[in-house]
Design a protein around this motif. Sequence first.
Motif, PDB file in Angstrom:
ATOM      1  N   THR A  70      38.069  32.769  49.094  1.00 46.13           N
ATOM      2  CA  THR A  70      37.093  33.118  49.650  1.00 46.13           C
ATOM      3  C   THR A  70      36.871  34.920  49.265  1.00 46.13           C
ATOM      4  O   THR A  70      37.416  35.134  50.262  1.00 46.13           O
ATOM      5  N   SER A  71      36.295  35.614  48.647  1.00 44.86           N
ATOM      6  CA  SER A  71      36.198  36.502  48.800  1.00 44.86           C
ATOM      7  C   SER A  71      35.183  37.587  49.609  1.00 44.86           C
ATOM      8  O   SER A  71      34.323  36.508  50.638  1.00 44.86           O
ATOM      9  N   TRP A 114      32.929  39.462  49.410  1.00 48.06           N
ATOM     10  CA  TRP A 114      31.819  39.771  48.761  1.00 48.06           C
ATOM     11  C   TRP A 114      30.565  38.749  49.420  1.00 48.06           C
ATOM     12  O   TRP A 114      29.954  38.389  49.083  1.00 48.06           O
ATOM     13  N   HIS A 115      31.464  37.458  48.557  1.00 49.47           N
ATOM     14  CA  HIS A 115      30.851  36.009  49.509  1.00 49.47           C
ATOM     15  C   HIS A 115      30.867  35.963  50.323  1.00 49.47           C
ATOM     16  O   HIS A 115      29.832  35.726  50.521  1.00 49.47           O
ATOM     17  N   TRP A 116      31.259  36.422  51.183  1.00 51.59           N
ATOM     18  CA  TRP A 116      31.659  36.326  52.943  1.00 51.59           C
ATOM     19  C   TRP A 116      29.857  37.330  53.408  1.00 51.59           C
ATOM     20  O   TRP A 116      29.123  36.670  54.032  1.00 51.59           O
ATOM     21  N   PRO A 172      30.422  30.588  44.068  1.00 52.06           N
ATOM     22  CA  PRO A 172      30.214  31.520  44.908  1.00 52.06           C
ATOM     23  C   PRO A 172      28.392  31.440  44.849  1.00 52.06           C
ATOM     24  O   PRO A 172      27.164  31.779  45.672  1.00 52.06           O
ATOM     25  N   THR A 196      27.073  28.990  46.470  1.00 52.61           N
ATOM     26  CA  THR A 196      26.575  28.831  47.753  1.00 52.61           C
ATOM     27  C   THR A 196      26.152  29.636  48.354  1.00 52.61           C
ATOM     28  O   THR A 196      25.855  29.368  49.545  1.00 52.61           O
ATOM     29  N   ILE A 197      26.793  31.006  47.408  1.00 51.53           N
ATOM     30  CA  ILE A 197      25.703  31.630  48.624  1.00 51.53           C
ATOM     31  C   ILE A 197      23.949  31.032  48.540  1.00 51.53           C
ATOM     32  O   ILE A 197      22.962  32.122  49.777  1.00 51.53           O
TER      33      ILE A 197
END
Length: 126
Positions: free
Chosen positions: A2-3, A5-7, A63, A66-67
């Motif tokens: 996971t990047s 940016w995803h977090w 992603p 998920t977001i």
Amino acid sequence: MTSAWHWLGLFAAGGCGVCLRFALALRVDRWAAMTLPHAGTLVVNLIGCLAIGVLAPLMPQGPPRTIAVAGLLGGFTTYSAFALLTVELAGEARWAPLAWQLGLHVGGGALMVAIGARLGRLLAAA
């Protein structure tokens, strides 16, 4: 993996969801306080169930989904608050409001997911 940016997207979406939940629940609770205690939590959970039902068939795994689901809707829905309110109403022996809260959350939530899934499939087919 996971990047970052995803977090960051999860963090931002979760924060937005929390703010939306608070504003909506507060407004509904003020309106319905005498009729159904904690109605704001109910409304938020039903809307969240409808939204997840709509988004699930529309968004592929990855992603953005998920977001939207874990971030925005995870911040927006309030199942843990619902569980606490359930325990509090039971502890106060407020059986009628407890029965309504349980029935409407569980039955209404399942119904809203089913309706949302149907809407999502219709939108995906359009």
